[in-house]
Design an enzyme around this catalytic site. Structure first.
Site, PDB file in Angstrom:
ATOM      1  N   THR A 131      65.113  11.994  34.554  1.00 54.35           N
ATOM      2  CA  THR A 131      65.224  11.597  35.961  1.00 54.35           C
ATOM      3  C   THR A 131      66.594  10.985  36.254  1.00 54.35           C
ATOM      4  O   THR A 131      67.233  10.423  35.354  1.00 54.35           O
ATOM      5  CB  THR A 131      64.117  10.558  36.271  1.00 54.35           C
ATOM      6  N   ASP A 132      66.997  11.036  37.518  1.00 56.18           N
ATOM      7  CA  ASP A 132      68.254  10.375  37.909  1.00 56.18           C
ATOM      8  C   ASP A 132      68.096   8.850  37.918  1.00 56.18           C
ATOM      9  O   ASP A 132      69.090   8.125  37.993  1.00 56.18           O
ATOM     10  CB  ASP A 132      68.724  10.877  39.285  1.00 56.18           C
ATOM     11  N   GLU A 133      66.836   8.373  37.822  1.00 51.61           N
ATOM     12  CA  GLU A 133      66.614   6.922  37.893  1.00 51.61           C
ATOM     13  C   GLU A 133      67.196   6.193  36.686  1.00 51.61           C
ATOM     14  O   GLU A 133      67.387   4.979  36.715  1.00 51.61           O
ATOM     15  CB  GLU A 133      65.113   6.623  38.080  1.00 51.61           C
ATOM     16  N   TYR A 170      59.805   2.084  34.285  1.00 50.51           N
ATOM     17  CA  TYR A 170      59.770   3.553  34.215  1.00 50.51           C
ATOM     18  C   TYR A 170      61.139   4.094  33.823  1.00 50.51           C
ATOM     19  O   TYR A 170      61.266   4.851  32.847  1.00 50.51           O
ATOM     20  CB  TYR A 170      59.345   4.145  35.570  1.00 50.51           C
ATOM     21  N   LYS A 178      62.432   6.072  30.400  1.00 47.14           N
ATOM     22  CA  LYS A 178      63.015   7.418  30.435  1.00 47.14           C
ATOM     23  C   LYS A 178      64.426   7.386  29.846  1.00 47.14           C
ATOM     24  O   LYS A 178      64.822   8.301  29.118  1.00 47.14           O
ATOM     25  CB  LYS A 178      63.060   7.966  31.862  1.00 47.14           C
TER      26      LYS A 178
HETATM   27  P1  NAD Z   1      53.132  13.809  36.643  1.00 51.34           P
HETATM   28  O1  NAD Z   1      52.801  12.366  36.546  1.00 51.34           O
HETATM   29  O2  NAD Z   1      52.680  14.586  37.822  1.00 51.34           O
HETATM   30  O3  NAD Z   1      52.590  14.576  35.350  1.00 51.34           O
HETATM   31  C1  NAD Z   1      52.722  14.059  34.054  1.00 51.34           C
HETATM   32  C2  NAD Z   1      51.874  14.925  33.130  1.00 51.34           C
HETATM   33  O4  NAD Z   1      52.031  14.413  31.791  1.00 51.34           O
HETATM   34  C3  NAD Z   1      50.368  14.881  33.439  1.00 51.34           C
HETATM   35  O5  NAD Z   1      49.831  16.181  33.392  1.00 51.34           O
HETATM   36  C4  NAD Z   1      49.793  14.010  32.347  1.00 51.34           C
HETATM   37  O6  NAD Z   1      48.455  14.319  32.014  1.00 51.34           O
HETATM   38  C5  NAD Z   1      50.750  14.300  31.187  1.00 51.34           C
HETATM   39  N1  NAD Z   1      50.782  13.206  30.212  1.00 51.34           N
HETATM   40  C6  NAD Z   1      50.964  11.885  30.468  1.00 51.34           C
HETATM   41  N2  NAD Z   1      50.872  11.187  29.327  1.00 51.34           N
HETATM   42  C7  NAD Z   1      50.654  12.081  28.327  1.00 51.34           C
HETATM   43  C8  NAD Z   1      50.473  11.964  26.912  1.00 51.34           C
HETATM   44  N3  NAD Z   1      50.483  10.764  26.325  1.00 51.34           N
HETATM   45  N4  NAD Z   1      50.303  13.088  26.181  1.00 51.34           N
HETATM   46  C9  NAD Z   1      50.283  14.308  26.792  1.00 51.34           C
HETATM   47  N5  NAD Z   1      50.401  14.472  28.123  1.00 51.34           N
HETATM   48  C10 NAD Z   1      50.596  13.370  28.889  1.00 51.34           C
HETATM   49  O7  NAD Z   1      54.708  13.882  36.487  1.00 51.34           O
HETATM   50  P2  NAD Z   1      55.768  14.809  37.231  1.00 51.34           P
HETATM   51  O8  NAD Z   1      56.122  14.189  38.526  1.00 51.34           O
HETATM   52  O9  NAD Z   1      55.336  16.213  37.171  1.00 51.34           O
HETATM   53  O10 NAD Z   1      57.027  14.605  36.263  1.00 51.34           O
HETATM   54  C11 NAD Z   1      57.183  15.401  35.112  1.00 51.34           C
HETATM   55  C12 NAD Z   1      58.440  14.969  34.369  1.00 51.34           C
HETATM   56  O11 NAD Z   1      59.578  15.107  35.213  1.00 51.34           O
HETATM   57  C13 NAD Z   1      58.412  13.523  33.909  1.00 51.34           C
HETATM   58  O12 NAD Z   1      58.981  13.467  32.629  1.00 51.34           O
HETATM   59  C14 NAD Z   1      59.275  12.796  34.924  1.00 51.34           C
HETATM   60  O13 NAD Z   1      59.893  11.676  34.359  1.00 51.34           O
HETATM   61  C15 NAD Z   1      60.269  13.870  35.287  1.00 51.34           C
HETATM   62  N6  NAD Z   1      60.831  13.780  36.652  1.00 51.34           N
HETATM   63  C16 NAD Z   1      59.974  13.673  37.726  1.00 51.34           C
HETATM   64  C17 NAD Z   1      60.521  13.620  39.009  1.00 51.34           C
HETATM   65  C18 NAD Z   1      59.637  13.528  40.231  1.00 51.34           C
HETATM   66  O14 NAD Z   1      60.135  13.366  41.340  1.00 51.34           O
HETATM   67  N7  NAD Z   1      58.323  13.662  40.109  1.00 51.34           N
HETATM   68  C19 NAD Z   1      61.916  13.679  39.189  1.00 51.34           C
HETATM   69  C20 NAD Z   1      62.723  13.804  38.060  1.00 51.34           C
HETATM   70  C21 NAD Z   1      62.169  13.853  36.797  1.00 51.34           C
HETATM   71  P1  TYD Z   2      58.155   7.256  45.043  1.00 58.45           P
HETATM   72  O1  TYD Z   2      57.602   8.514  45.631  1.00 58.45           O
HETATM   73  O2  TYD Z   2      57.230   6.310  44.356  1.00 58.45           O
HETATM   74  O3  TYD Z   2      59.349   7.705  44.087  1.00 58.45           O
HETATM   75  P2  TYD Z   2      60.490   6.785  43.330  1.00 58.45           P
HETATM   76  O4  TYD Z   2      60.088   5.382  43.412  1.00 58.45           O
HETATM   77  O5  TYD Z   2      60.429   7.302  41.938  1.00 58.45           O
HETATM   78  O6  TYD Z   2      61.767   7.094  44.036  1.00 58.45           O
HETATM   79  O7  TYD Z   2      58.878   6.451  46.201  1.00 58.45           O
HETATM   80  C1  TYD Z   2      59.906   7.030  46.999  1.00 58.45           C
HETATM   81  C2  TYD Z   2      60.447   5.947  47.914  1.00 58.45           C
HETATM   82  O8  TYD Z   2      59.424   5.566  48.841  1.00 58.45           O
HETATM   83  C3  TYD Z   2      60.825   4.686  47.180  1.00 58.45           C
HETATM   84  O9  TYD Z   2      61.982   4.123  47.791  1.00 58.45           O
HETATM   85  C4  TYD Z   2      59.638   3.763  47.384  1.00 58.45           C
HETATM   86  C5  TYD Z   2      59.112   4.171  48.741  1.00 58.45           C
HETATM   87  N1  TYD Z   2      57.655   4.033  48.926  1.00 58.45           N
HETATM   88  C6  TYD Z   2      57.153   3.324  50.026  1.00 58.45           C
HETATM   89  O10 TYD Z   2      57.903   2.806  50.866  1.00 58.45           O
HETATM   90  N2  TYD Z   2      55.799   3.218  50.151  1.00 58.45           N
HETATM   91  C7  TYD Z   2      54.931   3.776  49.252  1.00 58.45           C
HETATM   92  O11 TYD Z   2      53.680   3.618  49.419  1.00 58.45           O
HETATM   93  C8  TYD Z   2      55.460   4.513  48.138  1.00 58.45           C
HETATM   94  C9  TYD Z   2      54.550   5.120  47.124  1.00 58.45           C
HETATM   95  C10 TYD Z   2      56.839   4.616  48.022  1.00 58.45           C
END
Ligand code: NAD
Ligand code: TYD
Length: 352
Positions: free
Chosen positions: A130-132, A157, A161
């Site tokens: 992630t960019d975070e 988080y 990561k």
């Molecule tokens: P998500 O939370 O929707 O899915 C995570 C998946 O991992 C789930 O299916 C869960 O069952 C599985 N999982 C969790 N713990 C596990 C374990 N101990 N063993 C096996 N499986 C396990 O997440 P997402 O939003 O699809 O993100 C996927 C990846 O991409 C993550 O690594 C996240 O850090 C990264 N990412 C997400 C975003 C975003 O905006 N969602 C952006 C950048 C990077």
């Molecule tokens: P989120 O979807 O949780 O992603 P991330 O924190 O990983 O960027 O949140 C996106 C933005 O929205 C973040 O600045 C937090 C804000 N947010 C709210 O204001 N209210 C909410 O209920 C949630 C879940 C997020």
């Protein structure tokens, strides 16, 4: 080629699996997932029956089971998405994030190293991050995260990561493990668990529930449609330089409150509600602890080196996303009620 996608039952993982299993019939795709609250096999209903797709329920924190799986399956590549992924949950329970994101990643790295030790050539450990990990940018400045930005994670988080990214690089440097890492901005689209901003607010607007905006709603995120992230992963997997990192973003910064207002307008329109009615649901609540102000990615490297670019503009992507949730109310209902947890038992019962 046998590819293990970890976290394939989650949001991004399910889109990636759908793409790989459909577009590369010669690849065998194994979805390795523990099925935590975020994993849902209903996300892959349309992929289930493909002959080149297989699901295995395993916990990446369990080294014994993971190394056994690697010994038996002898995969050629791992695309590692399994993680605890929600910042708010990491503030409540940081240890769950340390276990899955750090220990789990270390277990996968060790298993890959031990399995591939005699022949690393042609193998790949692709870590999805992630960019975070880069921390927070100032508001209103023309600054961006790139592949060269120093790590400065601020939440449990992002720290977990960041640690996992460091482990992946350490395994490359120390043992010669073939790796690549991508750091992506915020994703949105179908099948996202309704705890993240966009699906949570779509669900709340639908049910006329309050929209909790953290702080003043001035935080900025760079949004990318999930299928564009899947296409970037596909591109890096096939063409990316091994041992390096790619930053992926949508070049699409939105202040939370502006995004929320747009979402409200689109939903009023689609639901045939009076203009402005959804905005009345907005409620400014206590800010998230340590809330990162701004994320923004410069995707110049992947765009010029690998010729990737996002395909959808944001209004189109957001409209498509809302339509998907409105057309899939049953999915949303199963997820919000917890009924989706039963899907796993049904999955196995149906297969005898
Ligand atoms: P998500 O939370 O929707 O899915 C995570 C998946 O991992 C789930 O299916 C869960 O069952 C599985 N999982 C969790 N713990 C596990 C374990 N101990 N063993 C096996 N499986 C396990 O997440 P997402 O939003 O699809 O993100 C996927 C990846 O991409 C993550 O690594 C996240 O850090 C990264 N990412 C997400 C975003 C975003 O905006 N969602 C952006 C950048 C990077
Ligand atoms: P989120 O979807 O949780 O992603 P991330 O924190 O990983 O960027 O949140 C996106 C933005 O929205 C973040 O600045 C937090 C804000 N947010 C709210 O204001 N209210 C909410 O209920 C949630 C879940 C997020």
């Amino acid at each position: 080629m046998k590819i293990v996608v970890t976290g394939g039952a989650g949001f991004i993982g399910s889109h990636l699996i759908r793409r790989l299993a459909n577009e590369y019939p010669d690849y065998q795709v194994i979805n390795l997932d523990k099925l935590t609250y975020a994993g849902n096999l209903a996300n892959l209903k349309d992929v289930d029956q493909l002959p080149n797709y297989q699901f295995v329920r395993l916990d990446i924190v369990n080294l014994k089971e993971i190394s056994h799986f690697f010994e038996i399956e002898q995969p050629d590549a791992v695309i590692h998405l399994a993680a605890e992924s929600h910042v708010d949950r990491s503030i409540e329970d940081p240890l769950a994030f340390i276990n899955t994101n750090l220990v789990g990643t270390a277990n996968l790295l060790l298993s890959a190293k031990n399995t591939w030790k005699s022949k690393m050539e042609g193998k790949l450990f692709f870590h999805i991050s992630t960019d975070e990990v880069f921390g927070s940018l100032e508001l209103g400045k023309n600054t961006f995260f790139t592949e060269n930005t120093s790590y400065d994670p601020k939440s449990p988080y992002s720290a977990s990561k960041a640690g996992s990214d460091h482990l992946v690089r350490a395994f490359h440097h120390t043992y010669g493990l073939p790796i690549v890492i991508s750091n992506c901005s915020n994703n949105y689209g179908p099948y996202q668990f309704p705890e993240k901003l966009i699906p949570l607010f779509i669900n709340n607007i639908l049910h006329q529930k309050s929209l909790p905006v953290y702080g003043a709603g001035i935080n900025v995120r760079d949004w990318l449609y999930v299928e564009d992230h899947a296409s970037a992963i596909d591109t890096i997997f096939h063409k990316g330089n091994r041992g390096t990192t790619y930053a992926i973003g949508g070049n699409n910064e939105w202040k939370n409150i502006d995004l929320i207002r747009l979402l409200c307008q689109l939903m009023d329109d689609k639901l045939g509600r009076e203009k402005g009615s959804s905005e009345e649901l907005i409620s400014f609540v206590t800010d998230r602890a340590g809330h990162d102000l701004r994320y923004a990615i410069d995707s110049g490297k992947i765009m010029t080196e690998l010729n990737w670019k996002p395909s959808l503009d944001f209004e189109e992507g957001l409209s498509k996303t809302i339509d998907w949730y409105l057309d899939n109310k049953e999915w949303l209902e199963e997820v919000t009620s917890g009924a989706y947890m039963e899907y796993y038992n049904k999955y196995y019962k149906d297969r005898g």
